[in-house]
Design an enzyme around this catalytic site. Structure first.
Site, PDB file in Angstrom:
ATOM      1  N   THR A  15       0.601  -1.390  -0.056  1.00  0.00           N
ATOM      2  CA  THR A  15      -0.017  -0.080   0.074  1.00  0.00           C
ATOM      3  C   THR A  15       0.867   1.134   0.052  1.00  0.00           C
ATOM      4  O   THR A  15       0.554   2.143  -0.764  1.00  0.00           O
ATOM      5  CB  THR A  15      -1.000  -0.126   1.238  1.00  0.00           C
ATOM      6  OG1 THR A  15      -1.747  -1.181   1.165  1.00  0.00           O
ATOM      7  CG2 THR A  15      -1.846   1.053   1.410  1.00  0.00           C
ATOM      8  N   GLN A 279      -0.455 -21.521  20.202  1.00  0.00           N
ATOM      9  CA  GLN A 279      -1.480 -20.518  19.503  1.00  0.00           C
ATOM     10  C   GLN A 279      -1.810 -19.245  20.106  1.00  0.00           C
ATOM     11  O   GLN A 279      -2.151 -18.041  19.601  1.00  0.00           O
ATOM     12  CB  GLN A 279      -2.763 -21.209  19.366  1.00  0.00           C
ATOM     13  CG  GLN A 279      -2.754 -22.454  18.524  1.00  0.00           C
ATOM     14  CD  GLN A 279      -4.120 -23.221  18.252  1.00  0.00           C
ATOM     15  OE1 GLN A 279      -4.810 -22.625  18.556  1.00  0.00           O
ATOM     16  NE2 GLN A 279      -3.866 -24.370  18.062  1.00  0.00           N
TER      17      GLN A 279
HETATM   18  N1  ASP Z   1      -2.224  -5.786   0.815  1.00  0.00           N
HETATM   19  C1  ASP Z   1      -1.136  -5.130   1.287  1.00  0.00           C
HETATM   20  C2  ASP Z   1       0.318  -5.753   1.055  1.00  0.00           C
HETATM   21  O1  ASP Z   1       0.451  -6.409   2.173  1.00  0.00           O
HETATM   22  C3  ASP Z   1      -1.326  -4.560   2.602  1.00  0.00           C
HETATM   23  C4  ASP Z   1      -0.364  -3.267   2.977  1.00  0.00           C
HETATM   24  O2  ASP Z   1       0.516  -2.898   2.106  1.00  0.00           O
HETATM   25  O3  ASP Z   1      -0.692  -2.674   4.134  1.00  0.00           O
HETATM   26  O4  ASP Z   1       0.776  -5.539   0.240  1.00  0.00           O
END
Ligand code: ASP
Length: 344
Positions: A15, A279
């Site tokens: 992201t 866990q």
């Molecule tokens: N789906 C994304 C990833 O892990 C989520 C993020 O970057 O926070 O690449």
């Protein structure tokens, strides 16, 4: 005049490396040549930053061991030239990649700081800028020319954690990670406060040794009340399987049924390594504390103490890639190699 600090910034994706397309509103990777436009603050740090995009950028669900290897080799090739390394990575599997790197980079004496963001860098409320700028500051933080945090770490929101102690805990909040069984190495507020007694410092004069070979023949067997013999045996008989992380209950407990014991014993006798990991997020496996874990010991199961799943999975992949002799692997499994667990 003080020497200019230098950081190698690796963009793997996630992201953090996205921006909203003004026309469609969809998220798409940013253009790296325009990174300074998104973050004019980078110039003001006074730090020389070289960015290396890993193209195509990956959602971290698609990050595989070859990407871990690429990060490790880039660090090795550029080790002398930079004071520290920052890796931008999706948050979903960041703790796996960063844990794997902690094993691959033996005798590390410079900071390797992973970070990411919950909102894309190009969005107004994004946490990307703060995470990235602070990660860069930490990667260059030094005292008398010596790096303050010569470890593989994850920096997120305001915490710096040892990578192989870290787990993604929240899919929404800016505070996305935690280290349940080891204190933070630093806290970032008005100042960045380092907790030196928790930071690992390598013995002076040891040279970086990068080992990237990985063996992926590892599985996770998560127990739940009612799990069947068929399910357990299906996992333990996967062709080519070499190691299993047994996610057990509480302090490392498992059902006492005879079939369960026989299945595990049969697997360890075939040379399959079984590591017992609780866990629970916090606390440690204590085999032998309850009757329900005594059986596991006699079946040849090894304690993973308070390891995270991310650390024990990548440790097994790393050890299986490096060593052929099962006793060498068992020995290294029972010790903390780079601060990944507390042996009790
Ligand atoms: N789906 C994304 C990833 O892990 C989520 C993020 O970057 O926070 O690449």
């Amino acid at each position: 005049m003080e020497k200019e600090s230098a950081v190698l910034l690796m963009f793997t994706g996630g992201t953090i490396s996205m921006s909203e397309d003004p026309a469609t509103g969809a998220l798409r990777p940013i253009d790296f040549n325009r990174l300074q436009e998104y973050m004019p603050e980078l110039k003001r740090t006074g730090i020389r930053i070289k960015s290396v995009p890993f193209l195509p950028l990956l959602d971290s669900s698609d990050v595989y061991p070859p990407v871990w290897e690429r990060i490790a080799l880039l660090i090795q090739e550029n080790y002398e030239e930079y004071d520290g390394f920052v890796v931008l990575h999706g948050t979903d599997t960041m703790a796996y990649t960063a844990s794997a790197l902690s094993f691959m980079l033996e005798n590390l004496s410079k900071p390797v700081i992973f970070t990411g963001a919950q909102l894309p860098i190009g969005m107004t409320r994004s946490d990307a800028k703060e995470n990235l700028i602070t990660a860069i500051e930490i990667a260059t933080a030094n005292e008398n020319g010596q790096p303050i945090v010569p470890e593989v770490c994850i920096f997120f929101e305001d915490n710096l954690f040892r990578a192989n102690r870290t787990t993604k805990k929240n899919a929404e909040h800016f505070s996305a990670f935690n280290s349940y069984n080891y204190p933070p190495l630093a806290k970032a507020g008005v100042h960045i406060k380092f907790f030196r007694s928790y930071i690992h410092y390598p013995s002076p004069g040891t040279a970086l040794c990068v080992r990237t070979k990985i063996d992926q023949n590892v599985a996770i067997l998560k127990l739940f009340p009612g799990i069947t013999e068929h399910t357990v045996n299906a996992i333990l008989n996967i062709p080519g399987l070499k190691a299993v992380v047994l996610e057990s209950f509480g302090a490392g407990n498992a059902p006492r049924q005879t079939w369960f014991f026989n299945s595990l014993k049969n697997a360890t006798e075939r040379g399959i390594l079984i590591a017992n990991k609780t866990q629970c997020s916090t606390g440690s496996v204590e085999m032998g504390r309850y009757e329900t874990s005594l059986n596991l010991m006699s079946a040849g199961v090894i304690s993973a103490y308070d390891s995270t799943t991310e650390a024990i999975v990548t440790k097994l992949m790393y050890l299986l890639g490096q060593y052929e002799n099962i006793d060498d692997i068992k020995h290294r499994l029972s010790i903390s190699m780079c601060g990944e667990m507390t042996v009790i």
